[in-house]
Design a protein around this motif. Sequence first.
Motif, PDB file in Angstrom:
ATOM      1  N   TRP A  12       0.845  -1.189   0.000  1.00  0.00           N
ATOM      2  CA  TRP A  12       0.000   0.000   0.000  1.00  0.00           C
ATOM      3  C   TRP A  12       0.885   1.245   0.000  1.00  0.00           C
ATOM      4  O   TRP A  12       1.361   1.666   1.051  1.00  0.00           O
ATOM      5  CB  TRP A  12      -0.900  -0.007   1.243  1.00  0.00           C
ATOM      6  CG  TRP A  12      -1.928  -1.077   1.171  1.00  0.00           C
ATOM      7  CD1 TRP A  12      -1.772  -2.397   1.490  1.00  0.00           C
ATOM      8  CD2 TRP A  12      -3.263  -0.933   0.727  1.00  0.00           C
ATOM      9  NE1 TRP A  12      -2.935  -3.069   1.271  1.00  0.00           N
ATOM     10  CE2 TRP A  12      -3.877  -2.202   0.808  1.00  0.00           C
ATOM     11  CE3 TRP A  12      -4.010   0.146   0.265  1.00  0.00           C
ATOM     12  CZ2 TRP A  12      -5.198  -2.412   0.443  1.00  0.00           C
ATOM     13  CZ3 TRP A  12      -5.325  -0.070  -0.091  1.00  0.00           C
ATOM     14  CH2 TRP A  12      -5.903  -1.338   0.001  1.00  0.00           C
ATOM     15  N   PRO A  13       1.137   1.824  -1.177  1.00  0.00           N
ATOM     16  CA  PRO A  13       1.915   3.061  -1.206  1.00  0.00           C
ATOM     17  C   PRO A  13       1.257   4.127  -0.331  1.00  0.00           C
ATOM     18  O   PRO A  13       0.033   4.206  -0.233  1.00  0.00           O
ATOM     19  CB  PRO A  13       1.875   3.474  -2.672  1.00  0.00           C
ATOM     20  CG  PRO A  13       1.587   2.202  -3.405  1.00  0.00           C
ATOM     21  CD  PRO A  13       0.704   1.403  -2.500  1.00  0.00           C
ATOM     22  N   THR A  14       2.104   4.932   0.291  1.00  0.00           N
ATOM     23  CA  THR A  14       1.627   5.925   1.246  1.00  0.00           C
ATOM     24  C   THR A  14       2.233   7.286   0.927  1.00  0.00           C
ATOM     25  O   THR A  14       3.404   7.381   0.586  1.00  0.00           O
ATOM     26  CB  THR A  14       2.023   5.496   2.673  1.00  0.00           C
ATOM     27  OG1 THR A  14       1.519   4.182   2.899  1.00  0.00           O
ATOM     28  CG2 THR A  14       1.458   6.425   3.711  1.00  0.00           C
ATOM     29  N   LEU A  15       1.422   8.326   1.047  1.00  0.00           N
ATOM     30  CA  LEU A  15       1.911   9.675   0.791  1.00  0.00           C
ATOM     31  C   LEU A  15       1.320  10.657   1.774  1.00  0.00           C
ATOM     32  O   LEU A  15       0.359  10.352   2.486  1.00  0.00           O
ATOM     33  CB  LEU A  15       1.592  10.099  -0.644  1.00  0.00           C
ATOM     34  CG  LEU A  15       0.117  10.174  -1.030  1.00  0.00           C
ATOM     35  CD1 LEU A  15      -0.144  11.420  -1.861  1.00  0.00           C
ATOM     36  CD2 LEU A  15      -0.264   8.946  -1.828  1.00  0.00           C
ATOM     37  N   ARG A  16       1.900  11.830   1.807  1.00  0.00           N
ATOM     38  CA  ARG A  16       1.409  12.924   2.640  1.00  0.00           C
ATOM     39  C   ARG A  16       1.040  14.095   1.748  1.00  0.00           C
ATOM     40  O   ARG A  16       1.568  14.259   0.651  1.00  0.00           O
ATOM     41  CB  ARG A  16       2.492  13.377   3.634  1.00  0.00           C
ATOM     42  CG  ARG A  16       2.738  12.377   4.746  1.00  0.00           C
ATOM     43  CD  ARG A  16       1.507  12.236   5.637  1.00  0.00           C
ATOM     44  NE  ARG A  16       1.680  11.275   6.682  1.00  0.00           N
ATOM     45  CZ  ARG A  16       2.161  11.549   7.880  1.00  0.00           C
ATOM     46  NH1 ARG A  16       2.534  12.762   8.187  1.00  0.00           N
ATOM     47  NH2 ARG A  16       2.274  10.592   8.770  1.00  0.00           N
ATOM     48  N   ALA A  17       0.135  14.925   2.243  1.00  0.00           N
ATOM     49  CA  ALA A  17      -0.353  16.055   1.449  1.00  0.00           C
ATOM     50  C   ALA A  17      -0.495  17.288   2.318  1.00  0.00           C
ATOM     51  O   ALA A  17      -0.853  17.193   3.490  1.00  0.00           O
ATOM     52  CB  ALA A  17      -1.697  15.705   0.824  1.00  0.00           C
ATOM     53  N   ASN A  18      -0.244  18.443   1.734  1.00  0.00           N
ATOM     54  CA  ASN A  18      -0.479  19.704   2.437  1.00  0.00           C
ATOM     55  C   ASN A  18      -1.967  19.927   2.660  1.00  0.00           C
ATOM     56  O   ASN A  18      -2.366  20.435   3.696  1.00  0.00           O
ATOM     57  CB  ASN A  18       0.133  20.871   1.657  1.00  0.00           C
ATOM     58  CG  ASN A  18       1.640  20.833   1.710  1.00  0.00           C
ATOM     59  OD1 ASN A  18       2.230  20.687   2.769  1.00  0.00           O
ATOM     60  ND2 ASN A  18       2.267  20.942   0.555  1.00  0.00           N
ATOM     61  N   ASP A  19      -2.788  19.562   1.676  1.00  0.00           N
ATOM     62  CA  ASP A  19      -4.250  19.643   1.793  1.00  0.00           C
ATOM     63  C   ASP A  19      -4.814  18.265   1.449  1.00  0.00           C
ATOM     64  O   ASP A  19      -5.248  18.013   0.322  1.00  0.00           O
ATOM     65  CB  ASP A  19      -4.811  20.717   0.872  1.00  0.00           C
ATOM     66  CG  ASP A  19      -6.299  20.970   1.088  1.00  0.00           C
ATOM     67  OD1 ASP A  19      -6.985  20.111   1.705  1.00  0.00           O
ATOM     68  OD2 ASP A  19      -6.794  22.010   0.629  1.00  0.00           O
ATOM     69  N   ALA A  20      -4.777  17.365   2.422  1.00  0.00           N
ATOM     70  CA  ALA A  20      -5.150  15.970   2.201  1.00  0.00           C
ATOM     71  C   ALA A  20      -6.606  15.829   1.762  1.00  0.00           C
ATOM     72  O   ALA A  20      -6.922  15.021   0.895  1.00  0.00           O
ATOM     73  CB  ALA A  20      -4.883  15.144   3.451  1.00  0.00           C
ATOM     74  N   ARG A  21      -7.496  16.606   2.338  1.00  0.00           N
ATOM     75  CA  ARG A  21      -8.909  16.480   1.952  1.00  0.00           C
ATOM     76  C   ARG A  21      -9.127  16.889   0.494  1.00  0.00           C
ATOM     77  O   ARG A  21      -9.876  16.240  -0.240  1.00  0.00           O
ATOM     78  CB  ARG A  21      -9.796  17.256   2.900  1.00  0.00           C
ATOM     79  CG  ARG A  21      -9.771  16.625   4.306  1.00  0.00           C
ATOM     80  CD  ARG A  21     -10.918  17.064   5.172  1.00  0.00           C
ATOM     81  NE  ARG A  21     -10.766  16.555   6.528  1.00  0.00           N
ATOM     82  CZ  ARG A  21     -11.246  15.381   6.947  1.00  0.00           C
ATOM     83  NH1 ARG A  21     -11.903  14.602   6.119  1.00  0.00           N
ATOM     84  NH2 ARG A  21     -11.061  14.983   8.189  1.00  0.00           N
TER      85      ARG A  21
END
Length: 137
Positions: A12-21
Amino acid sequence: MTDLQTPPPQVWPTLRANDARALIRFLVDAFGFEETVVYGEGDRVDHAQLSWPAGGGIMLGSAHRGPDDQWALQPGTFGAYVVTDDVEALHKRAVGAGAEITRPPQGTDYGSQEFAARDPEGNLWSFGTYRGEPRTR
């Protein structure tokens, strides 16, 4: 008898976001991921699972979750290849949702039909028909 079938996805590749929604909405609208679960309050996403209709999916969350964050990934540095049976329809959907197309649909020398796009966070996505080679054991 050797089983040459590809097993179900367990990575399951995983990432982070500044505006996840906002990224979740984009990935659902532009690429067709399915929102399976989202945990968090307000603008913060502690954990989200987006499933890919053909199997597998990704996990993501908000960046900058504090000094104890054990999974502090830089937003916009993710890349993934995603298998789809209908590259042309997915490309049309992505364009209609405003995705930045970085490589239009084209054939490859290994028989795949593919295109690539960048999401609003800067992550790169490649979609194609290549399913990988079957396992030999």
